[in-house]
Structure formats: C-alpha cells, structure tokens
Write an enzyme that holds these catalytic residues in place. Structure first.
Site, short mmCIF file in Angstrom:
data_model
loop_
_atom_site.label_atom_id
_atom_site.label_comp_id
_atom_site.label_asym_id
_atom_site.label_seq_id
_atom_site.Cartn_x
_atom_site.Cartn_y
_atom_site.Cartn_z
CD GLU A 6 38.29 -17.89 -33.95
OE1 GLU A 6 39.48 -17.94 -33.62
OE2 GLU A 6 37.59 -18.90 -34.16
CG HIS A 31 41.65 -10.65 -2.28
ND1 HIS A 31 41.73 -9.98 -1.07
CD2 HIS A 31 40.62 -11.53 -2.14
CE1 HIS A 31 40.81 -10.46 -0.25
NE2 HIS A 31 40.12 -11.40 -0.87
CE LYS A 42 44.76 -21.63 -38.19
NZ LYS A 42 43.64 -22.52 -38.59
#
Length: 530
Positions: free
Chosen positions: A322, A351, A455
C-alpha cells in the site's frame, strides 16, 4: 564466489545491534561495490527526507497532513507540545483502562470480569493487532482476543460462534478512523444485533478507537460507550500498530506494550544514523532497490522460521504494497512502482513453494527471519545430539545456501527471541525501510488513492443494486437481463446487473428468482416471488 570470499563478504556486510540482539545480513544479495557507490547520492537525499518527515513536514500533500507514527514511540520528537501531550495522555489512558478491565473495576454487570475481547476493524486496524496477538499473546492471556476483519457474513458468524456463551463477558473494540468504513460499520451492526438478541446492552461492552469528532466518535458518545481512544490524523492505518489501534488490544491481552514501544524507539534511533552501511533500514531499502532494479521487478518473499511470526508477511503486505504501489511519482510521472510481498513460514514452505523458488522463475528475493532461542526450557533430542530446533535452524541455513547456489538472492534477519521488544523493533525497521525506499524511487508512501478508488467503485455497485431492486419491484412481471438493466438505467453495466441479481437470488433476498438455463444468462428471466 568461493566459501572464503563469501565468509569475508558476510563479515563485511553483517549489521549487529547489541541492545536489541538483532542481526541483519545482506551479504547474499549480489550487489557490487560500484552499485553501493552509485546509491550514495540517493541515500543522502533519503536521509534528509526522513529527517524532514520526522520534523513535521507535510508528507501527504493529498490530505495536507503530517506523517508522525515515529513520534508514538518517542513523544519528545513531536513537532509541538500539543501532539506530545496527546501521545502521552493516550498511553496513560490505555494503561489505566486496561488495568481497570483486568482487575474487574470496569466489568459487565452482573458479571465480575470481562474474559474476552472482540476487535472489529479492517486493513491497518486489523492486520497489526492480529500479527501482534499471534506473535506475543501469553498462553493464558488476561483476555482472549477474537477478530472480525471483513464483511463476510459467514466469517462474522464463525467469530460470534466462538463467543457463544461468552458474549456477556466480552469487551468489543470498534476501530475505524472515520467511522464510515463500510466493512467495520457492518461488523459493528451485526455485533450490536448479536448483543441485542441476548438482551445485552452493547454500549456497556463497547469501546471506540477512532478520529476525534468522527461518525464513530459521535455514536460512541451519544450512546455512552465505555470509552473512546483517539486515532491521530497524522498516523496512517498501516503504520498504526503502535498507536491505540494496536496498543489497546495488545495491553488487554497482557502484552507488555511499553517494551514494544521501547524496541521500536531503539530501532528508530538505529535507523537515524546517516550512514548507509550502519543503518539497517537503509541496508534493507538498498537491497530491495538492487533486487528489483528500483522498479519492483522482483517479489519480496518473507519466510520467518517461527510459528509465532506466521502473520508477519501478511502484515508487511499492506505496509509495503500500500505504501509503495503507486502509479505516479512525486513529479507526476507514470512509474507504476511497487514490490509484491508474500510468504508463510519455515519450514512449512520447504514442502510448499521452495521448489519453485529454487528451480522456477527467478522473480523474487527472499527474506529469512531467524529466531535464535528455540523455546523456554530445554528441548528433548529427537535423534542423538539433535533437537527439533536444530532441525529448524538447519532447514533455514540449508535453504539459504541452496537458493544462493542457484543464483537466488536473500536477506537474513536474526533476532534472539520473539518478545515485545523485538516485535516492536521489527515493526519500526520495516516502517523506516519503506520510507527510505519511497525516497529512493521518488514516490509518496503515505497516501493510497487506489484503495479509495476501490471503495468508490463498491459504492457505485451498491447504488446500481438499489435501482435494480426498485425496478424489479415496480415492473409487475418477469424481466430479461437487458430489460432489467434498461429499467434500472444501468444498461452500460449489464454484466454487473447480472452478478448483482445472481447474488441476491442465491441469498433469497427480496424474493428475487431466476428462471431458465443458468449457463445462458442473456436468456434468463428475473422476477420477484412473494
């Protein structure tokens, strides 16, 4: 590079901080001496930029505000007495309130004590507190913490289910600077309803952490919540962990927040040294710049070899991405800057994706985080002369070597143990490294226009939804998607109309029903059935 030469390079570039028990090794980044010399002028400017930032310069011109999260851990650096007093009084308020909660002086009548705390927030209001809780919460915390950090209904249900039978003893923190963040507001509304369904007075359990005179601040005061704590205008969400946002939930669990602040302060002091080779945050920033050619061309993989640091990479995703993910530089040029961050933990990743890291696309650089102390107490031997911790250390060192041998660069950070002081230091280290890197690539690290765009786009979708529902309710008959989109004045967003209706129908909202072949959306009929 032969082993003797590599050992000498390790010694040449090893940084050690005795008070913190902190090591930084960038010797496995393959930058030449000429690169370091080339970066010197850029770092001279970066040191000046950071000093100006801490001095109270307007660092976020979009919002005309200062950026002062550094003052939180050293109020004496605040640019004026008012801000210094705000910091110290808030810390005193947090300490007093937590003591009153833990000692039962503030309690949920008729019960004697709060036993749990529910934190409702998102982004910087959740990631930091979650990371610190995972890293530092005692085995038997003063209060057990739970999080609602999204607007996912099932996720909210899962968290509230964990509090079944305990809601009457639960303290709720609502964390939002503006009070208007939809995800946090939604969580608050649902938690209020959960309290009401059990006949509980939410206000007698509620605490707000918010901006002065915000929507949330006004609600908390009008409903007489237990307390409110300030979110300062000059602290951004992703750098707010050492403000009330992170300190209050940490202190409620019994985590030593003063030690967190002290560790951050000591690291801040170390990263104010205006010398590249003896400044750990500058060394990190230089390594990032080298790895990605100053353009973020390689991803940052964070691999802590300690279960308690699992969420550190998630916390750093927001802080780094950000802050550095910007389209424009400070001169207005299109630069598309940023560094992608991901990670899990060692040796789990032995793994998982280390196979690709060693032999696949070389589009990353690694940061190993080593913790020297294995555990409190002695470790049993899992085979003669070897403990589980020896294996963990061996896997770290072996993976580091295996990656280097295949021309994959890495940084290694080593701390003595995971405790409040070292966690505070890690938070400060990356705060500072992000600031230095932003200066090197000439971007504003302290705004987030892309987040605001998202937003606004979400708000647009919800407005279309209102028009779609209204059109269906007034149509009096079934409609095709083109007809519905036309009636809702959203024909240019017909795909969004389809996705909205599909979601509403799946959740049996407003009686909306789909008829026809679901694989052919264009021919579906939509109606409302009572």
């Amino acid at each position: 590079m032969d082993a003797v030469t590599l050992w000498q390079r390790y010694q040449d570039w090893l940084y050690y901080h005795g008070e913190l028990g902190f090591y930084l090794d960038i010797s496995r980044m393959r930058f030449p001496d000429s690169f370091v010399q080339q970066m010197q002028p850029k770092f001279e400017q970066a040191f000046r930029d950071m000093a100006a930032l801490e001095g109270g310069a307007i660092a976020n011109p979009d919002e005309n505000r200062m950026v002062g999260h550094y003052w939180l851990r050293n109020p004496d650096l605040a640019p004026n007495p008012t801000i210094k007093q705000e910091i110290t009084s808030t810390l005193e308020q947090i300490t007093t309130f937590c003591q009153q909660i833990q000692q039962g002086e503030i309690h949920p009548a008729p019960h004697q004590r709060f036993t749990d705390v529910l934190s409702v927030g998102i982004g910087g209001s959740a990631l930091g507190p979650e990371f610190v809780a995972a890293a530092l919460a005692p085995y038997n915390p003063a209060l057990e913490i739970h999080f609602i950090d999204n607007t996912d209904p099932e996720g909210i249900d899962r968290t509230l289910h964990q509090l079944q039978g305990k809601l009457a003893n639960t303290l709720v923190l609502i964390i939002s600077k503006s009070g208007g963040t939809p995800e946090t507001r939604n969580g608050m509304v649902e938690v209020k309803q959960a309290f009401a369904s059990q006949g509980l007075d939410f206000a007698r359990h509620a605490v707000a952490i918010t901006g002065t005179d915000s929507l949330l601040d006004k609600v908390a005061k009008s409903e007489s919540w237990l307390a409110t704590f300030p979110m300062f205008d000059w602290v951004g969400g992703r750098t707010s962990e050492l403000s009330a946002v992170g300190l209050l939930p940490a202190a409620l669990q019994g985590i030593d927040i003063q030690q967190m602040l002290t560790g951050a302060k000591v690291m801040d002091d170390a990263t104010r040294v205006a010398d590249l080779k003896t400044n750990p945050a500058a060394l990190l920033a230089m390594s990032w710049y080298y790895a990605g050619n100053g353009k973020g061309e390689k991803d940052m993989v964070i691999l802590p070899y300690k279960d308690s640091l699992l969420l550190f990479s998630r916390y750093l995703q927001q802080l780094v991405m950000e802050s550095l993910g910007k389209e424009k530089d400070l001169a207005g040029n299109t630069v598309h800057q940023g560094i992608a961050v991901y990670g899990n933990k060692g040796s789990t990743d032995q793994h998982a994706y280390v196979q690709q890291l060693r032999e696949g696309v070389p589009n990353f650089f690694m940061t190993f985080i080593e913790v020297l102390n294995d555990r409190t107490g002695n470790s049993p031997e899992v085979e003669p002369g070897v403990t589980s911790g020896d294996y963990l250390s061996g896997l770290l060192l072996g993976t580091r070597q295996a990656l280097y041998e295949n021309h994959r660069d890495s940084i290694t950070i080593t701390i003595s143990e995971v405790n409040p002081r070292t966690v505070g230091a890690l938070i400060a280290l990356y705060d500072r490294a992000v600031g230095f890197y932003a200066s090197l690539v000439n971007i504003n690290a302290y705004h987030q226009p892309g987040v605001e765009a998202g937003k606004k786009a979400a708000a647009t979708v919800l407005e279309v939804q209102k028009r779609v529902v209204h059109a269906l309710k007034t149509s009096g008959s079934s409609l095709s998607f083109p007809e519905l989109a036309q009636m809702a004045d959203a024909y240019d967003q017909i795909e969004t109309v389809y996705q909205i209706v599909r979601h509403l129908a799946a959740n049996h909202r407003f009686g909306i029903h789909l008829e026809g072949n679901l694989s052919q959306p264009y021919n579906l009929q939509i109606s409302i059935k009572n």
